[in-house]
Motif scaffolding. Sequence first.
Motif, PDB file in Angstrom:
ATOM      1  N   TYR A   7      -2.992  27.803 -35.722  1.00 54.16           N
ATOM      2  CA  TYR A   7      -4.300  27.996 -36.339  1.00 54.16           C
ATOM      3  C   TYR A   7      -4.088  28.151 -37.841  1.00 54.16           C
ATOM      4  O   TYR A   7      -3.381  29.061 -38.288  1.00 54.16           O
ATOM      5  CB  TYR A   7      -4.998  29.230 -35.767  1.00 54.16           C
ATOM      6  CG  TYR A   7      -5.305  29.113 -34.296  1.00 54.16           C
ATOM      7  CD1 TYR A   7      -6.474  28.466 -33.853  1.00 54.16           C
ATOM      8  CD2 TYR A   7      -4.437  29.630 -33.340  1.00 54.16           C
ATOM      9  CE1 TYR A   7      -6.743  28.347 -32.500  1.00 54.16           C
ATOM     10  CE2 TYR A   7      -4.709  29.510 -31.989  1.00 54.16           C
ATOM     11  CZ  TYR A   7      -5.847  28.875 -31.579  1.00 54.16           C
ATOM     12  OH  TYR A   7      -6.112  28.748 -30.233  1.00 54.16           O
ATOM     13  N   ASP A   9      -5.131  28.725 -41.789  1.00 52.19           N
ATOM     14  CA  ASP A   9      -6.044  29.523 -42.605  1.00 52.19           C
ATOM     15  C   ASP A   9      -6.998  28.579 -43.341  1.00 52.19           C
ATOM     16  O   ASP A   9      -6.562  27.588 -43.943  1.00 52.19           O
ATOM     17  CB  ASP A   9      -5.239  30.338 -43.609  1.00 52.19           C
ATOM     18  CG  ASP A   9      -6.095  31.385 -44.322  1.00 52.19           C
ATOM     19  OD1 ASP A   9      -7.335  31.266 -44.268  1.00 52.19           O
ATOM     20  OD2 ASP A   9      -5.517  32.309 -44.916  1.00 52.19           O
ATOM     21  N   PRO A  10      -8.305  28.815 -43.327  1.00 47.99           N
ATOM     22  CA  PRO A  10      -9.233  27.925 -44.068  1.00 47.99           C
ATOM     23  C   PRO A  10      -8.936  27.857 -45.557  1.00 47.99           C
ATOM     24  O   PRO A  10      -9.287  26.863 -46.216  1.00 47.99           O
ATOM     25  CB  PRO A  10     -10.602  28.538 -43.791  1.00 47.99           C
ATOM     26  CG  PRO A  10     -10.439  29.302 -42.518  1.00 47.99           C
ATOM     27  CD  PRO A  10      -9.025  29.821 -42.546  1.00 47.99           C
ATOM     28  N   GLN A  11      -8.308  28.897 -46.129  1.00 52.61           N
ATOM     29  CA  GLN A  11      -7.987  28.842 -47.551  1.00 52.61           C
ATOM     30  C   GLN A  11      -6.927  27.785 -47.855  1.00 52.61           C
ATOM     31  O   GLN A  11      -6.895  27.230 -48.958  1.00 52.61           O
ATOM     32  CB  GLN A  11      -7.515  30.215 -48.025  1.00 52.61           C
ATOM     33  CG  GLN A  11      -8.602  31.286 -47.998  1.00 52.61           C
ATOM     34  CD  GLN A  11      -8.142  32.585 -48.616  1.00 52.61           C
ATOM     35  OE1 GLN A  11      -7.023  32.691 -49.086  1.00 52.61           O
ATOM     36  NE2 GLN A  11      -9.024  33.575 -48.610  1.00 52.61           N
ATOM     37  N   ARG A  13      -6.860  24.910 -46.416  1.00 56.15           N
ATOM     38  CA  ARG A  13      -7.644  23.681 -46.508  1.00 56.15           C
ATOM     39  C   ARG A  13      -8.336  23.577 -47.859  1.00 56.15           C
ATOM     40  O   ARG A  13      -8.370  22.496 -48.472  1.00 56.15           O
ATOM     41  CB  ARG A  13      -8.675  23.657 -45.384  1.00 56.15           C
ATOM     42  CG  ARG A  13      -9.634  22.474 -45.412  1.00 56.15           C
ATOM     43  CD  ARG A  13     -10.834  22.770 -44.541  1.00 56.15           C
ATOM     44  NE  ARG A  13     -11.536  23.954 -45.031  1.00 56.15           N
ATOM     45  CZ  ARG A  13     -12.470  24.602 -44.324  1.00 56.15           C
ATOM     46  NH1 ARG A  13     -12.786  24.207 -43.125  1.00 56.15           N
ATOM     47  NH2 ARG A  13     -13.056  25.674 -44.856  1.00 56.15           N
ATOM     48  N   ASP A  14      -8.903  24.703 -48.348  1.00 57.36           N
ATOM     49  CA  ASP A  14      -9.702  24.653 -49.572  1.00 57.36           C
ATOM     50  C   ASP A  14      -8.848  24.603 -50.831  1.00 57.36           C
ATOM     51  O   ASP A  14      -9.226  23.946 -51.806  1.00 57.36           O
ATOM     52  CB  ASP A  14     -10.636  25.862 -49.630  1.00 57.36           C
ATOM     53  CG  ASP A  14     -11.608  25.895 -48.445  1.00 57.36           C
ATOM     54  OD1 ASP A  14     -11.854  24.815 -47.859  1.00 57.36           O
ATOM     55  OD2 ASP A  14     -12.095  26.991 -48.102  1.00 57.36           O
ATOM     56  N   TRP A  15      -7.691  25.298 -50.829  1.00 55.42           N
ATOM     57  CA  TRP A  15      -6.921  25.447 -52.061  1.00 55.42           C
ATOM     58  C   TRP A  15      -5.647  24.617 -52.093  1.00 55.42           C
ATOM     59  O   TRP A  15      -4.986  24.555 -53.140  1.00 55.42           O
ATOM     60  CB  TRP A  15      -6.557  26.923 -52.267  1.00 55.42           C
ATOM     61  CG  TRP A  15      -7.755  27.789 -52.454  1.00 55.42           C
ATOM     62  CD1 TRP A  15      -8.352  28.567 -51.522  1.00 55.42           C
ATOM     63  CD2 TRP A  15      -8.518  27.931 -53.648  1.00 55.42           C
ATOM     64  NE1 TRP A  15      -9.440  29.209 -52.049  1.00 55.42           N
ATOM     65  CE2 TRP A  15      -9.579  28.832 -53.372  1.00 55.42           C
ATOM     66  CE3 TRP A  15      -8.427  27.405 -54.928  1.00 55.42           C
ATOM     67  CZ2 TRP A  15     -10.517  29.207 -54.304  1.00 55.42           C
ATOM     68  CZ3 TRP A  15      -9.365  27.776 -55.874  1.00 55.42           C
ATOM     69  CH2 TRP A  15     -10.394  28.666 -55.557  1.00 55.42           C
TER      70      TRP A  15
END
Length: 281
Positions: A7, A9-11, A13-15
């Motif tokens: 899984y 971390d969405p961060q 993906r964003d950063w």
Amino acid sequence: MAAANLYLDPQIRDWVLFPITLILVGVLRHYVTQLLDGTPKKQPILVVREQRALLRSQILRSSSALSPLAPSAYSALSSHLSTAFLTGTYLKVQPKRDANGLVVVEKSDVPVPPPNPLSDPSQMEGMMEGMKKQMVMMVPNFLIMGWINFFFSGFILIKLPFPLTLGFKSMLQRDIATPDMDVRWVSALSWYFLNLFGLNSLFRLLLSPPPLSSDNPHLASPNTTSSLSLLAGAAPSGSPPPPPDFQKFFEKELENLEFSEGAYRWAGEGVEERVRAKWGM
């Protein structure tokens, strides 16, 4: 046993994922390359005249099927270009003529050896320009690759939606020494290389200016002598391309102009009848 699912971390993906995909690989590398690249050398006016004459004829041919020019204007322009191509008016080096004004074609059984690029200043300058462009492309790639390898070494960014064999593991999971991980997971450095080689043409299409001529993209700008020389014939490996022979280009374009005259159609032909039929007059 099946490999455990991961899984992210969405961060990440964003950063990490989005900046590498959109900014670092595409936009930033494109503009850094433009800043490091040298100013293109201005071509002499006679060289530009040759290229623009060929481009003018191609534009005239491409619009002949539904031309906005009236028949008299189209015939006059086509006749002028045909005469100029036949007599070599736009050539930077005027051909030899006889007493009647016709072009004299000199034939020789002795083959002319190609010029030595080491003794020709123009050829040496072309070779140096190619080397500088290669270096300009390498510097941003090394800088971005080092930045990603330093800050995001060992990062997992994305999972591919299709299955792959174990042969792709070394290509997709650089900097990750985990033999049990699913092959579909992609590391940061591998994702950079995938975008570098896979999206290069896409970013070039989106960020580069469109060509002026869709019929021949080699005539998009006056600084296209090397591209036009590729049309005249392939150069030996490791040597600069030969200079373009515009006399052959003009002879070919002269034949194309004669063929396009048969397909000419004026856009204003029958416009009165079409207006009456549309508005019921």
